[in-house]
Design an enzyme around this catalytic site. Structure first.
Site, PDB file in Angstrom:
ATOM      1  N   LYS A 243      33.804 -31.917 -23.799  1.00  0.00           N
ATOM      2  CA  LYS A 243      34.154 -32.297 -25.166  1.00  0.00           C
ATOM      3  C   LYS A 243      33.505 -33.641 -25.483  1.00  0.00           C
ATOM      4  CE  LYS A 243      37.275 -34.510 -27.369  1.00  0.00           C
ATOM      5  NZ  LYS A 243      36.346 -35.045 -28.390  1.00  0.00           N
TER       6      LYS A 243
ATOM      7  N   GLY B 216      36.512 -43.145 -21.460  1.00  0.00           N
ATOM      8  CA  GLY B 216      36.987 -43.552 -22.783  1.00  0.00           C
ATOM      9  C   GLY B 216      37.903 -44.755 -22.653  1.00  0.00           C
ATOM     10  N   SER B 217      38.785 -44.894 -23.604  1.00  0.00           N
ATOM     11  CA  SER B 217      39.634 -46.095 -23.645  1.00  0.00           C
ATOM     12  C   SER B 217      40.775 -46.000 -22.632  1.00  0.00           C
ATOM     13  CB  SER B 217      40.213 -46.245 -25.047  1.00  0.00           C
ATOM     14  OG  SER B 217      41.014 -45.118 -25.352  1.00  0.00           O
ATOM     15  N   THR B 218      41.298 -47.148 -22.276  1.00  0.00           N
ATOM     16  CA  THR B 218      42.417 -47.214 -21.333  1.00  0.00           C
ATOM     17  C   THR B 218      43.641 -46.512 -21.918  1.00  0.00           C
ATOM     18  OG1 THR B 218      41.543 -49.211 -20.353  1.00  0.00           O
ATOM     19  CG2 THR B 218      43.909 -48.849 -20.081  1.00  0.00           C
TER      20      THR B 218
ATOM     21  N   VAL C 195      43.815 -43.948 -24.020  1.00  0.00           N
ATOM     22  CA  VAL C 195      43.706 -42.490 -23.916  1.00  0.00           C
ATOM     23  C   VAL C 195      43.698 -42.065 -22.442  1.00  0.00           C
ATOM     24  CG1 VAL C 195      42.308 -40.456 -24.487  1.00  0.00           C
ATOM     25  CG2 VAL C 195      42.623 -42.256 -26.182  1.00  0.00           C
ATOM     26  N   GLY C 196      43.130 -42.884 -21.573  1.00  0.00           N
ATOM     27  CA  GLY C 196      43.148 -42.578 -20.136  1.00  0.00           C
ATOM     28  C   GLY C 196      44.565 -42.360 -19.634  1.00  0.00           C
TER      29      GLY C 196
ATOM     30  N   GLU D   7      37.182 -43.357 -16.211  1.00  0.00           N
ATOM     31  CA  GLU D   7      36.265 -44.499 -16.409  1.00  0.00           C
ATOM     32  C   GLU D   7      36.675 -45.122 -17.734  1.00  0.00           C
ATOM     33  OE1 GLU D   7      34.049 -45.171 -14.156  1.00  0.00           O
ATOM     34  OE2 GLU D   7      33.996 -43.303 -13.042  1.00  0.00           O
TER      35      GLU D   7
ATOM     36  N   CYS E 195      30.944 -50.407 -22.212  1.00  0.00           N
ATOM     37  CA  CYS E 195      32.175 -50.720 -21.465  1.00  0.00           C
ATOM     38  C   CYS E 195      31.999 -51.922 -20.544  1.00  0.00           C
ATOM     39  CB  CYS E 195      32.611 -49.497 -20.677  1.00  0.00           C
ATOM     40  SG  CYS E 195      31.289 -48.827 -19.663  1.00  0.00           S
TER      41      CYS E 195
ATOM     42  N   GLU F  52      39.410 -55.712 -25.309  1.00  0.00           N
ATOM     43  CA  GLU F  52      38.053 -55.181 -25.379  1.00  0.00           C
ATOM     44  C   GLU F  52      37.725 -54.963 -26.856  1.00  0.00           C
ATOM     45  OE1 GLU F  52      37.449 -51.042 -24.331  1.00  0.00           O
ATOM     46  OE2 GLU F  52      35.632 -51.599 -23.272  1.00  0.00           O
TER      47      GLU F  52
HETATM   48  P1  NAD Z   1      38.559 -42.891 -26.780  1.00  0.00           P
HETATM   49  O1  NAD Z   1      39.440 -43.046 -25.595  1.00  0.00           O
HETATM   50  O2  NAD Z   1      39.137 -43.062 -28.113  1.00  0.00           O
HETATM   51  O3  NAD Z   1      37.872 -41.448 -26.779  1.00  0.00           O
HETATM   52  C1  NAD Z   1      37.166 -40.963 -25.660  1.00  0.00           C
HETATM   53  C2  NAD Z   1      37.217 -39.455 -25.664  1.00  0.00           C
HETATM   54  O4  NAD Z   1      38.583 -39.060 -25.500  1.00  0.00           O
HETATM   55  C3  NAD Z   1      36.738 -38.822 -26.973  1.00  0.00           C
HETATM   56  O5  NAD Z   1      36.032 -37.645 -26.680  1.00  0.00           O
HETATM   57  C4  NAD Z   1      38.053 -38.507 -27.686  1.00  0.00           C
HETATM   58  O6  NAD Z   1      37.956 -37.428 -28.586  1.00  0.00           O
HETATM   59  C5  NAD Z   1      38.941 -38.137 -26.506  1.00  0.00           C
HETATM   60  N1  NAD Z   1      40.388 -38.255 -26.764  1.00  0.00           N
HETATM   61  C6  NAD Z   1      41.021 -39.038 -27.680  1.00  0.00           C
HETATM   62  N2  NAD Z   1      42.354 -38.830 -27.612  1.00  0.00           N
HETATM   63  C7  NAD Z   1      42.564 -37.916 -26.648  1.00  0.00           C
HETATM   64  C8  NAD Z   1      43.727 -37.311 -26.099  1.00  0.00           C
HETATM   65  N3  NAD Z   1      44.942 -37.597 -26.540  1.00  0.00           N
HETATM   66  N4  NAD Z   1      43.569 -36.430 -25.090  1.00  0.00           N
HETATM   67  C9  NAD Z   1      42.342 -36.135 -24.614  1.00  0.00           C
HETATM   68  N5  NAD Z   1      41.205 -36.668 -25.097  1.00  0.00           N
HETATM   69  C10 NAD Z   1      41.319 -37.546 -26.109  1.00  0.00           C
HETATM   70  O7  NAD Z   1      37.352 -43.877 -26.509  1.00  0.00           O
HETATM   71  P2  NAD Z   1      36.103 -44.125 -27.438  1.00  0.00           P
HETATM   72  O8  NAD Z   1      36.564 -44.937 -28.583  1.00  0.00           O
HETATM   73  O9  NAD Z   1      35.393 -42.846 -27.704  1.00  0.00           O
HETATM   74  O10 NAD Z   1      35.156 -44.960 -26.473  1.00  0.00           O
HETATM   75  C11 NAD Z   1      35.306 -46.314 -26.283  1.00  0.00           C
HETATM   76  C12 NAD Z   1      36.048 -46.595 -25.009  1.00  0.00           C
HETATM   77  O11 NAD Z   1      35.411 -45.935 -23.913  1.00  0.00           O
HETATM   78  C13 NAD Z   1      36.041 -48.053 -24.670  1.00  0.00           C
HETATM   79  O12 NAD Z   1      37.303 -48.456 -24.235  1.00  0.00           O
HETATM   80  C14 NAD Z   1      35.030 -48.141 -23.547  1.00  0.00           C
HETATM   81  O13 NAD Z   1      35.190 -49.227 -22.689  1.00  0.00           O
HETATM   82  C15 NAD Z   1      35.252 -46.859 -22.851  1.00  0.00           C
HETATM   83  N6  NAD Z   1      34.080 -46.524 -22.036  1.00  0.00           N
HETATM   84  C16 NAD Z   1      34.189 -46.642 -20.684  1.00  0.00           C
HETATM   85  C17 NAD Z   1      33.088 -46.386 -19.873  1.00  0.00           C
HETATM   86  C18 NAD Z   1      33.179 -46.498 -18.377  1.00  0.00           C
HETATM   87  O14 NAD Z   1      32.334 -45.932 -17.708  1.00  0.00           O
HETATM   88  N7  NAD Z   1      34.146 -47.187 -17.831  1.00  0.00           N
HETATM   89  C19 NAD Z   1      31.889 -46.009 -20.459  1.00  0.00           C
HETATM   90  C20 NAD Z   1      31.819 -45.906 -21.839  1.00  0.00           C
HETATM   91  C21 NAD Z   1      32.933 -46.165 -22.627  1.00  0.00           C
END
Ligand code: NAD
Length: 501
Positions: free
Chosen positions: A192, A245-247, A249-250, A268, A302, A399
């Site tokens: 996704k 993605g973000s902490t 959502v993680g 990540e 990130c 961040e």
């Molecule tokens: P996000 O967490 O908002 O979204 C990331 C992904 O998760 C998207 O595909 C989104 O649709 C999906 N998502 C959102 N809500 C969800 C849920 N409830 N259940 C499952 N999936 C869901 O992050 P973002 O705004 O797309 O990206 C920015 C963040 O990603 C920053 O915090 C950045 O630091 C982090 N990031 C980390 C790394 C790393 O390798 N550590 C690399 C790139 C980005």
């Protein structure tokens, strides 16, 4: 500010035709079951590029069913490693052949620099495939000695159906960081992409089919996190979620895994990485690394070095040089090769960054440069540097994910280590010094998954990448990036005449 540049109309015309807008399930491009679509926006203008199929829970079910079937009964996990490798190599070649168009897609969807994408991101994705293709026929376990009455060996088997959920800041790199090792391991998958950047992922699905990846092995569901992403995390037939993605959502991903089938999770997540510059540093190099660390990819990275600590002996000279250099950091249309910073990915991100900047001003930090939107159209923000930042300010703690640097002064090595570690994140850190003792001490004392000494953002396929603390766990890239898609199975047999027989 000086050095800023508006996009030329010639550059703005380089929009590729959007060929793929539907979900990719079981080897076919299909509409979503609901028939819904969503807009994907060009951040250079705020205008709609295309409407893309909006996958929901039912579509995820179909994609997982296809991936499950392909894993349980299909050829992919049963092919020899070298046969899988040949297909991955073919996919890598197709990516190189289409680099121009793919880079343009990421530029219009994410605002990324076109020349960089064409020279680095897209060929880098092909290299990731080749790296893991090289590993695909070297996946093997160990022979175990046991007590003498038994002998045993381990098998490394593909973990099963994987759900990859990726962010928008590196649409291509993130896709292949996840997909390449999982394919090499023999897994099947549902990917996704982020809702902001669905276009290149669908193109990669098309190329994967062309390369000969069997139907059902690689499925792409475009759609939103709160629907499609959520459905993947709680799906009973997905064996692992690999999330970037973000902490915030993680945490939801982990909760969903815990309350469904206890699927494995790797996370990540975000960061607030320190770059620590010591008195003996070459100022030219240090200012270059500081700007690069905070502004590269418009700060939407990130591992951005957004907290810059400078030792007091060179602080004033450093600030002077940094300001000079910041003025030649060109903001503008990402198709223009002289531009170093394109637009933020979307309106939400743009407004979030501007509100952090306002917060920084209210908290009492000094705005050295930038601080405003750039131009009148699109989501451009001036490179922004704050001085007199204290560790407790929001701009030093959160961040921001934008082109905003917080500059801070320190006295001793011990103080630098303590303050660098004063964050909930642990993704990366940079050190600029020629003193080996300082470099060794600091690199061992800062809690992070990746330390750069006298460089920043130096990453290659063989270098594991990931964090600790609230930056998550698990590694992409390197052989660690492959192991996370493998399951260890121990097989035990008695030795002849064993009393257990
Ligand atoms: P996000 O967490 O908002 O979204 C990331 C992904 O998760 C998207 O595909 C989104 O649709 C999906 N998502 C959102 N809500 C969800 C849920 N409830 N259940 C499952 N999936 C869901 O992050 P973002 O705004 O797309 O990206 C920015 C963040 O990603 C920053 O915090 C950045 O630091 C982090 N990031 C980390 C790394 C790393 O390798 N550590 C690399 C790139 C980005």
């Amino acid at each position: 500010m000086e050095g800023e540049r508006n996009g030329s109309s010639a550059a703005l015309t380089k929009i590729p035709a959007i060929k793929f807008k539907k979900l990719f399930i079981n080897g076919e491009f299909v509409d979503s079951i609901s028939g819904k679509t969503f807009e994907t926006i060009d951040p250079r203008t705020g205008e709609v590029i295309a409407r893309v199929a909006e996958g929901g829970k039912d579509d995820v079910d179909l994609a997982v069913k296809a991936a499950r079937e392909a894993f349980d009964h299909g050829p992919w996990p049963r092919l020899s490693g070298s046969a899988r490798a040949r297909i991955l190599m073919k996919l890598a070649d197709l990516i190189n052949e289409n680099a121009q168009e793919l880079a343009a897609l990421d530029t219009i969807d994410a605002g990324k620099l076109f020349s960089w994408g064409k020279a680095k991101d897209i060929p880098g994705a092909a290299d990731l495939l080749r790296y893991y293709a090289g590993a695909a026929d070297k996946i093997h376990g160990e022979t175990l000695k046991m007590s003498g009455e038994f002998q045993a060996y381990t098998l490394l088997e593909p973990i099963g159906v994987v759900g990859h959920i990726i962010p928008w800041n590196y649409p291509t790199t993130m896709f292949f960081l996840k997909v390449s090792p999982a394919l090499a391991a023999g897994c099947t998958m549902v990917v996704k992409p982020a809702e902001q950047t669905p276009l290149s992922a669908l193109y990669y699905a098309h190329l994967a089919k062309q390369a000969g990846i069997p139907d059902g092995v690689l499925n792409v569901i475009t759609g939103f996190g709160r629907t499609a992403g959520k459905a993947m995390c709680s799906h009973m037939e997905i064996d692992k979620i690999s999330f970037t993605g973000s902490t915030e959502v993680g945490r939801l991903v982990m909760q969903a895994a815990a309350t469904s089938n206890l699927k494995q999770v790797s996370l990540e997540l975000g960061g607030k990485s320190p770059l620590i510059i010591f008195d003996d540093a070459d100022i030219d190099k240090a200012t270059h690394l500081a700007l690069l660390g905070a502004l590269f990819n418009k700060g939407e990275i990130c591992v951005a070095g957004s907290r810059v600590f400078v030792q007091e002996g060179i602080y004033d000279e450093f600030v002077k040089k940094l300001l000079e250099k910041a003025k030649s950091w060109v903001v503008g249309d990402p198709f223009d090769p002289s531009v170093r910073q394109g637009p933020q990915v979307d309106k939400i991100q743009f407004e979030k960054i501007l509100s952090y900047i306002e917060h920084g001003k209210r908290e009492g930090a000094t705005l050295l440069t930038g601080g405003k939107r750039h131009g009148k159209k699109g989501y451009y923000i001036q490179p922004t540097i704050f001085t007199n930042v204290t560790d407790d300010m929001l701009i030093a703690r959160d961040e921001i994910f934008g082109p905003v640097m917080s500059l801070m002064k320190f006295k001793t090595v011990e103080e630098a280590i303590k303050r660098a570690n004063d964050t909930r994140y642990g993704l990366a850190a940079g050190i600029v010094t020629n003193n080996l003792d300082i470099a060794n001490t600091v690199s061992r004392s800062v809690r992070a998954g990746l330390i750069w000494i006298n460089c920043y953002f130096a990453l290659e396929t063989d270098c594991p990448f990931g964090g600790c603390k609230m930056s998550g766990f698990g590694r992409d890239m390197g052989m660690d990036g492959l192991r996370k898609y493998l399951h260890v199975k121990s097989v035990v047999t008695p030795i002849y005449n064993s009393p257990w027989l």
